[in-house]
Design an enzyme around this catalytic site. Structure first.
Site, PDB file in Angstrom:
ATOM      1  N   ASP A 295      41.391  38.276  52.340  1.00 47.94           N
ATOM      2  CA  ASP A 295      41.857  38.539  51.311  1.00 47.94           C
ATOM      3  C   ASP A 295      43.288  38.090  51.373  1.00 47.94           C
ATOM      4  OD1 ASP A 295      42.662  38.982  48.444  1.00 47.94           O
ATOM      5  OD2 ASP A 295      41.774  40.836  48.397  1.00 47.94           O
TER       6      ASP A 295
ATOM      7  N   CYS B 163      40.294  43.060  40.762  1.00 47.66           N
ATOM      8  CA  CYS B 163      41.402  42.120  40.569  1.00 47.66           C
ATOM      9  C   CYS B 163      42.301  42.122  39.842  1.00 47.66           C
ATOM     10  CB  CYS B 163      40.620  40.719  40.618  1.00 47.66           C
ATOM     11  SG  CYS B 163      41.390  39.093  40.913  1.00 47.66           S
TER      12      CYS B 163
ATOM     13  N   HIS C  36      37.935  38.108  48.777  1.00 48.68           N
ATOM     14  CA  HIS C  36      38.388  38.544  47.425  1.00 48.68           C
ATOM     15  C   HIS C  36      37.543  38.078  46.549  1.00 48.68           C
ATOM     16  CE1 HIS C  36      41.920  39.675  44.719  1.00 48.68           C
ATOM     17  NE2 HIS C  36      41.141  38.679  43.857  1.00 48.68           N
TER      18      HIS C  36
END
Length: 250
Positions: free
Chosen positions: A185, A140, A217
């Site tokens: 996502d 991330c 995500h």
């Protein structure tokens, strides 16, 4: 951008079960976690683990331990100067303000603030641990800094559900790169995946983008392991990273 800025999905998820085996310590003034492989299985390489916004916690420590179990000395560095977020923040949390200014208003988590921390971690691995072959994983938030620090000696990279990676940063990563992506996502949607593919293909270096179905995500760190499809995706994304380093770093 090759991926969109981070959002609420970047701090939602599930804490995983297990007992971390590594060591919490400081690299300079920064919190860190070191997972060390058994001497009999240790490989001549190390991994810099650049975490998501929750930083050094149960799930990231367990992942680092898994990399060590596969022979890689693994260092997690806290890029937030002790200002990481907790899991599952309440509605209304101002994520943009936290990124720009930090919780106290004087601790930004911008590239100008984070870059020196990553450089300190790389210096520690090279100078204190004698690392010659260096890979990096970015989850991330951390993915951006994998891309940005090829110039500082990262020789192979892995990203999972990357956030706010600029196109020029991705283009500037002149080393083998593997990406694990979620089917759902908003941060790294299909158009960003396809753009990233174009950039990496143009670079002419080994690359891989794996898409995992029925996950969102954050799955590679914060999935609900009680759900088979999520657990499978997390485990396969980890094996994707290990296989990548076994082939392109060692």
């Amino acid at each position: 951008m090759a991926s969109n800025p981070p959002g609420e999905c970047c701090y939602k998820g599930v804490r995983h079960e297990g007992e971390p085996q590594g060591t919490l310590f400081k690299v300079g003034e920064h919190d860190a976690y070191l997972a060390t492989p058994e001497p009999s299985t240790a490989k001549d390489a190390a991994i810099l683990f650049i975490p998501d916004v929750i930083s050094i916690w149960q799930n990231s420590q367990l992942l680092a331990d898994q990399f060590a179990a596969n022979g890689y000395l693994t260092l997690i560095i806290d890029p937030f100067k002790g200002d990481a977020l907790t899991l599952n923040r309440p509605p209304g949390f101002d994520f943009g303000s936290w990124l720009a200014h930090g919780s106290t208003g004087d601790n930004p988590h911008t590239k100008e603030a984070v870059d020196p921390i990553i450089e300190t971690a790389i210096k520690y691995l090279k100078e204190e641990k004698g690392v010659k072959k260096l890979g990096a994983v970015g989850y991330c938030f951390g993915a951006k800094y994998v891309a940005r620090h090829f110039k500082n000696g990262i020789q192979a990279g892995f990203m999972a559900h990357p956030s706010f990676v600029d196109e020029d940063e991705l283009e500037g990563f002149k080393a083998p790169l593997s990406i694990a992506a979620a089917e759902t996502d908003e941060i790294f949607p299909a158009d960003k995946r396809h753009k990233s593919e174009q950039i990496l293909a143009k670079n002419g270096l080994p690359y891989q983008i794996n898409l995992y179905s029925q996950v969102v995500h954050g799955f590679a760190v914060r999935c609900d392991a009680s759900k088979k499809v999520e657990r499978y995706a997390k485990e396969q994304a980890f094996l994707q990273a290990v296989t990548w380093f076994d082939n392109w770093l060692i």
